[in-house]
Design an enzyme around this catalytic site. Structure first.
Site, mmCIF file in Angstrom:
data_model
loop_
_atom_site.group_PDB
_atom_site.id
_atom_site.type_symbol
_atom_site.label_atom_id
_atom_site.label_comp_id
_atom_site.label_asym_id
_atom_site.label_seq_id
_atom_site.Cartn_x
_atom_site.Cartn_y
_atom_site.Cartn_z
ATOM 1 N N LEU A 27 0.851 -1.195 0.000
ATOM 2 C CA LEU A 27 0.000 0.000 0.000
ATOM 3 C C LEU A 27 0.883 1.238 0.000
ATOM 4 O O LEU A 27 1.640 1.470 0.937
ATOM 5 C CB LEU A 27 -0.902 -0.005 1.238
ATOM 6 C CG LEU A 27 -1.811 1.220 1.404
ATOM 7 C CD1 LEU A 27 -2.903 1.229 0.340
ATOM 8 C CD2 LEU A 27 -2.440 1.235 2.795
ATOM 9 N N HIS A 79 5.959 3.178 11.443
ATOM 10 C CA HIS A 79 6.546 4.384 10.855
ATOM 11 C C HIS A 79 5.505 5.497 10.931
ATOM 12 O O HIS A 79 4.313 5.252 10.723
ATOM 13 C CB HIS A 79 6.905 4.077 9.400
ATOM 14 C CG HIS A 79 7.701 5.137 8.710
ATOM 15 N ND1 HIS A 79 7.131 6.316 8.276
ATOM 16 C CD2 HIS A 79 9.005 5.195 8.353
ATOM 17 C CE1 HIS A 79 8.065 7.051 7.689
ATOM 18 N NE2 HIS A 79 9.207 6.401 7.725
#
Length: 344
Positions: free
Chosen positions: A125, A229
């Site tokens: 993604l 992240h």
């Protein structure tokens, strides 16, 4: 209009451009044209029914239908770990105790695992930063659920998604630095590239086979176990609102969390339904954003529209019908984009 469609061979240069913007750590989208071409070819063969389940994988792109610009990519692996082992760490506990000495220590421990073997995986993604607006991220991520709902028999009962772990702009991963590098003797970026280009034999050959006490890792590495992240935090939130949960499995490279959910409990899959479509001028009003998808396996399309998610007859403009490759009287799949919100 932004449209989700199956990847095509001509998309390879656009995918290279996307790959150059990931900042590293997105293993399945390497900036390597040969690898991306092979990935596209595998997706095409999957749609054509030419591959065994162990090799099947679907790839979709988000395209601006007016300009042809490819703004994002997403993918589904049908069944992971049936050819090459699919590794992660399970974060568990080992207890060391002595009644005689009045000592009791419950120690967080990493156990090498293949527990998700055979699961379907949401992967790859990535949305171009310039297009992170107007619900594009939701459309890109959740479009896969519309495909899985329409073609449920092609997927397994459990769906997993590996989230990118904590890596800085220079490719430094605290988890890798403290653990992986000691066994693999290479930088994170090198290991990430080898894995992304299909050269995975080194993982089984070099990775630690025995449980690892997390207290032996640096504090910095311990702190990022199961963390994402910063740019991945929105994607994690999207999946968690669809029913995905972190069950103490992490990536062996960067320590990022693996989320999982039973496929039939995913909100967008469970609540999507088929409605008849008609051409006309959609009613005006404060309607929520909804995902609308056709049921065409080879020419699958998904768009975002604002409409009443409870409608039994969906009114779409000629342009929307064209984008969906549908005609009046066809049945399309409809679900509210976000269950908790009135707007995207």
């Amino acid at each position: 209009m932004m449209v989700i469609r199956p990847v095509e061979r001509s998309d390879v240069s656009a995918l290279m451009q996307l790959a150059s913007k990931t900042g590293g750590g997105l293993t399945s989208l390497p900036a390597n044209e040969a690898t991306l071409s092979v990935r596209i070819e595998r997706a095409i063969k999957t749609w054509q029914g030419e591959l065994p389940k162990s090799e099947q994988g679907y790839v979709f792109v988000l395209e601006d239908s007016e300009t042809g610009t490819v703004a994002g990519i997403c993918a589904i692996e049908v069944a992971v770990g049936l050819n090459d082992p699919w590794y992660n760490y399970r974060v568990g506990t080992l207890v060391h105790a002595s009644k005689e000495l009045n000592v009791y220590n419950a120690l967080p421990t990493l156990f090498l695992s293949n527990d998700h073997t055979g699961s379907s995986e949401l992967c790859t993604l990535f949305l171009d930063p310039e297009w992170r607006k107007e619900g594009n991220g939701y459309l890109l991520s959740k479009s896969r659920f519309m495909f899985m709902a329409a073609f449920r028999d092609k997927f397994n009962d459990k769906v997993v998604a590996e989230m990118r772990g904590v890596i800085d702009e220079h490719g430094y991963s605290p988890f890798w630095q403290s653990l992986g590098k000691r066994f693999f003797s290479m930088d994170f970026s090198r290991a990430d590239f080898l894995c992304g280009t299909g050269q995975k034999a080194f993982i089984a050959e070099l990775m630690p086979k025995h449980p690892i006490y997390t207290h032996f890792l640096s504090q910095e590495a311990q702190d990022v176990i199961g963390q994402v992240h910063p740019q991945t935090a929105p994607a994690r939130a999207v999946l968690e609102k669809e029913g995905f949960r972190y069950r103490n499995y992490i990536d062996i490279f960067d320590g990022g969390p693996t989320l999982e959910c039973d496929i039939d409990r995913v909100r967008a899959i469970r609540k999507s339904r088929l409605v008849e479509v008609a051409e006309g001028q959609p009613a005006q009003g404060d309607f929520p954003a909804c995902l609308v998808a056709n049921e065409n396996y080879h020419h699958f399309r998904v768009v975002l529209v604002r409409t009443d998610p409870a409608t039994e007859r969906l009114i779409l403009t000629a342009a929307q019908l064209d984008a969906l490759k549908c005609h009046a009287g066809d049945r399309v799949r409809l679900v509210r984009l976000c269950a908790e919100e009135k707007t995207a």
